[in-house]
Design a protein around this motif. Structure first.
Motif, short mmCIF file in Angstrom:
data_model
loop_
_atom_site.label_atom_id
_atom_site.label_comp_id
_atom_site.label_asym_id
_atom_site.label_seq_id
_atom_site.Cartn_x
_atom_site.Cartn_y
_atom_site.Cartn_z
N PRO A 269 0.83 -1.21 0.00
CA PRO A 269 0.00 0.00 0.00
C PRO A 269 0.86 1.26 0.00
CG PRO A 269 -0.83 -1.59 1.59
CD PRO A 269 0.49 -2.11 1.12
N SER A 270 0.46 2.24 -0.78
CA SER A 270 1.19 3.50 -0.83
C SER A 270 1.09 4.22 0.51
CB SER A 270 0.63 4.38 -1.94
OG SER A 270 1.22 5.65 -1.93
N PRO A 271 2.14 4.96 0.88
CA PRO A 271 2.07 5.71 2.15
C PRO A 271 1.08 6.86 2.10
CG PRO A 271 4.05 6.29 0.95
CD PRO A 271 3.44 5.13 0.22
N GLY A 272 0.73 7.27 0.90
CA GLY A 272 -0.21 8.38 0.74
C GLY A 272 -0.92 8.27 -0.60
N SER A 273 -1.51 9.36 -1.02
CA SER A 273 -2.23 9.37 -2.29
C SER A 273 -2.21 10.79 -2.84
CB SER A 273 -3.68 8.91 -2.08
OG SER A 273 -4.38 9.87 -1.28
N LYS A 274 -2.80 10.96 -4.01
CA LYS A 274 -2.90 12.30 -4.57
C LYS A 274 -3.74 13.22 -3.67
CE LYS A 274 -2.18 11.70 -9.54
NZ LYS A 274 -2.77 11.92 -10.87
N GLU A 275 -4.67 12.62 -2.97
CA GLU A 275 -5.55 13.41 -2.11
C GLU A 275 -4.96 13.65 -0.72
OE1 GLU A 275 -6.63 10.68 -3.92
OE2 GLU A 275 -7.29 12.07 -5.48
N ASP A 276 -4.01 12.79 -0.34
CA ASP A 276 -3.45 12.88 1.02
C ASP A 276 -1.94 12.72 0.96
OD1 ASP A 276 -2.85 12.83 3.68
OD2 ASP A 276 -4.21 11.18 4.20
N MET A 277 -1.24 13.81 1.14
CA MET A 277 0.22 13.80 1.00
C MET A 277 0.95 13.47 2.29
SD MET A 277 1.25 17.84 0.84
CE MET A 277 -0.03 18.33 -0.31
N ARG A 278 0.25 13.36 3.40
CA ARG A 278 0.91 13.28 4.69
C ARG A 278 1.88 12.12 4.82
NH1 ARG A 278 -4.39 13.74 8.32
NH2 ARG A 278 -5.05 12.35 6.62
N GLY A 279 1.54 10.97 4.26
CA GLY A 279 2.38 9.80 4.42
C GLY A 279 3.71 9.88 3.71
N GLN B 104 4.66 4.10 -9.61
CA GLN B 104 5.30 3.23 -10.60
C GLN B 104 6.03 2.03 -9.98
OE1 GLN B 104 7.80 5.47 -13.40
NE2 GLN B 104 6.68 7.32 -12.90
N ILE B 105 6.12 2.01 -8.64
CA ILE B 105 6.99 1.04 -7.98
C ILE B 105 6.20 -0.03 -7.23
CG2 ILE B 105 8.81 0.75 -6.25
CD1 ILE B 105 9.73 2.19 -8.77
N ALA B 106 6.52 -1.29 -7.50
CA ALA B 106 6.02 -2.40 -6.69
C ALA B 106 6.97 -2.52 -5.50
CB ALA B 106 5.99 -3.69 -7.50
N ARG B 107 6.57 -1.95 -4.38
CA ARG B 107 7.48 -1.79 -3.25
C ARG B 107 7.92 -3.12 -2.67
NH1 ARG B 107 9.99 2.78 -3.08
NH2 ARG B 107 8.03 3.96 -3.22
N GLY B 108 7.07 -4.13 -2.69
CA GLY B 108 7.46 -5.44 -2.17
C GLY B 108 8.57 -6.06 -2.98
N MET B 109 8.48 -5.94 -4.31
CA MET B 109 9.56 -6.45 -5.15
C MET B 109 10.84 -5.67 -4.88
SD MET B 109 11.37 -5.48 -8.02
CE MET B 109 12.21 -6.14 -9.43
N GLN B 110 10.71 -4.36 -4.66
CA GLN B 110 11.88 -3.55 -4.35
C GLN B 110 12.57 -4.03 -3.08
OE1 GLN B 110 11.75 0.80 -2.97
NE2 GLN B 110 12.38 1.01 -5.11
N PHE B 111 11.78 -4.32 -2.05
CA PHE B 111 12.37 -4.83 -0.82
C PHE B 111 13.06 -6.17 -1.05
CE2 PHE B 111 9.08 -2.28 1.75
CZ PHE B 111 9.99 -1.26 2.00
N SER B 112 12.44 -7.06 -1.83
CA SER B 112 13.04 -8.37 -2.08
C SER B 112 14.40 -8.24 -2.74
CB SER B 112 12.11 -9.23 -2.94
OG SER B 112 11.01 -9.70 -2.18
N VAL B 113 14.54 -7.25 -3.63
CA VAL B 113 15.82 -7.03 -4.31
C VAL B 113 16.82 -6.35 -3.38
CG1 VAL B 113 16.96 -5.73 -6.15
CG2 VAL B 113 14.84 -6.97 -6.63
#
Length: 437
Positions: A84-94, A296-305
């Motif tokens: 899950p993204s830390p935020g969104s276009k509507e909510d930048m806080r994360g 653009q990023i699949a964060r789980g794949m990024q962590f695995s790498v």
């Protein structure tokens, strides 16, 4: 032409779960295409190759040969490992709090372990997938082109299957031994130092912001007592938000601004506003870049790498040395290492960090303003590739340029870097600095 190609998730055991790799084959524009296609590898880690199918630069690559876009396992539509993204276009806080909060990383790991063995999504395994797809499509030798993390993948493929490589082109070079994100500290500081120097040498910029370096110190000092609360305009929602910004989140936002030429040219104005008490303008601009990158990023794949190939090899001495004299410090390194403590660690080949050695023609392209993959990462790579050429863009960032894409297409057509015309890179300029009225 679009399709799927199934591979075993566990390529060694060849049993159990299968992954349907998503791919697109773009036909050549020529009536008589060359027998060796281009395989384009996306950045990230976590980016999908197929999203580039309609990009303008593909036309140059396709003029004499087919182009294959394969979503690497864990990305795109190849069993994506999305968190899950830390935020969104509507909510930048994360986007400006603690990078990679441990509880979020842990929760994502638990969910993804239901659909994947997270130890089986490394670069080497993915490049074996690519070679299997190459063979299934009936190609013998191929041209491999990758940018950013795609350069890591391309160089790993060159080491694993040199007999099937005609040429390799890499832009924003991240060799397997780069230990990302360790290099960010020095490269972000280098980019900022160039910004100070270029503004000072530019009459309108210097007249508008004569004390830019001092103003930047004033901006950073606002975080001396901890996170800062500020009101930030959200360009997507049109609403103002109350955002708590940590120092790490703030300086990482600056790193991402350096990716985009127009955004980095606005930095002197944004720093000037921040020194006057309006940090929201800089944070709001950084948010626009951060949300585009994150999607653009699949964060789980990024962590695995990264958790298998980079962070296990980072020492305290490395962090101390790289962070010295850098305002960025360890803003990304330590949070990434904490996240990786929650992620299954794959085993990588014993020679993974060894230099890549090959007689294949290799084109390496780096930008001097690149905040993540600067020229000094590419220089040792070139020394072990006798038929390579390293092209440095004096005003280049971690960004694509029409000129560079043309040079890459010419290199692939020629099959050699000898005699390659790279003069257009000297014409790449930093966009004019933003001057506040």
């Amino acid at each position: 032409m679009c399709g799927k190609y199934e591979v075993y998730e566990d390529r060694v055991a060849r049993t159990g779960r299968k992954i349907a790799l998503n791919l697109i084959l773009l036909p050549a524009s020529s009536a008589k295409p060359a027998a060796d296609p281009v395989f384009y590898l996306a950045g990230g880690p976590g980016g999908a190759a197929t999203v580039y199918a309609s990009e303008k630069f593909m036309s140059g690559l396709r003029r004499n040969r087919e182009v294959v876009l394969l979503d690497q396992r864990g990305t795109g539509d190849s069993n994506p490992l999305n968190c899950p993204s830390p935020g969104s276009k509507e909510d930048m806080r994360g986007f400006f709090g603690e990078p990679f909060p441990v509880e979020r990383v842990r929760a994502c790991r638990v969910e993804l372990e239901k659909v994947a063995n997270l130890k089986l999504y490394t670069t080497s395994i993915a490049m074996e997938d690519l070679d299997e797809v190459r063979g299934a499509l009936g190609f013998d030798r191929i041209n491999v082109y990758g940018g950013s993390y795609g350069s890591t993948a391309a160089l790993v493929y060159l080491r694993l299957h040199p007999e099937h490589v005609r040429t390799v082109a890499v832009f924003g070079v991240a060799p397997p031994d780069a230990k990302l994100p360790l290099s960010f500290s020095r490269s972000v500081q280098d980019a900022m130092n160039r910004l100070f120097a270029d503004c000072a040498a530019d009459k309108p910029c210097h007249e508008a912001y004569p004390n830019l370096e001092s103003e930047f110190k004033t901006v950073l000092s606002q975080f001396d007592k901890g996170p800062v609360q500020m009101k930030v305009g959200n360009v997507y929602s049109g609403q103002e938000q109350e955002v708590t910004v940590t120092r790490d989140g703030f300086v990482d936002g600056i790193r991402q601004l350096f990716y985009v030429p127009n955004a980095s040219s606005a930095l002197p104005a944004l720093i000037h506003l921040g020194a006057q008490g309006n940090l929201g303008a800089l944070v709001g601009t950084a948010f626009q870049v951060a949300v585009q990158i994150d999607r653009q990023i699949a964060r789980g794949m990024q962590f695995s790498v990264i958790c298998a190939e980079d962070t296990p090899f980072i020492t305290e001495a490395d962090i101390k040395q790289s962070s010295a004299n850098s305002f960025y410090g360890d803003a990304r390194t330590r949070p990434t290492m904490r996240a990786c403590a929650e992620w299954p660690r794959a085993t990588v080949p014993a020679n993974f960090l060894d230099p890549i050695k090959s007689d294949a023609p290799v084109l390496l392209v780096s930008g001097e303003l690149d905040p993540v993959t600067p020229p000094w990462l590419a220089e040792p790579v070139a020394r072990n590739l006798p038929h390579s050429r390293h092209v440095i863009i004096h005003n280049g960032t971690h960004n694509s340029y029409e000129c560079v894409e043309g040079v890459v297409a010419d290199f692939i057509d020629k099959g050699t870097a000898e005699g390659l015309d790279t003069s257009c890179v000297e014409k790449i300029q930093r966009p004019p600095f933003t001057i506040l009225k």
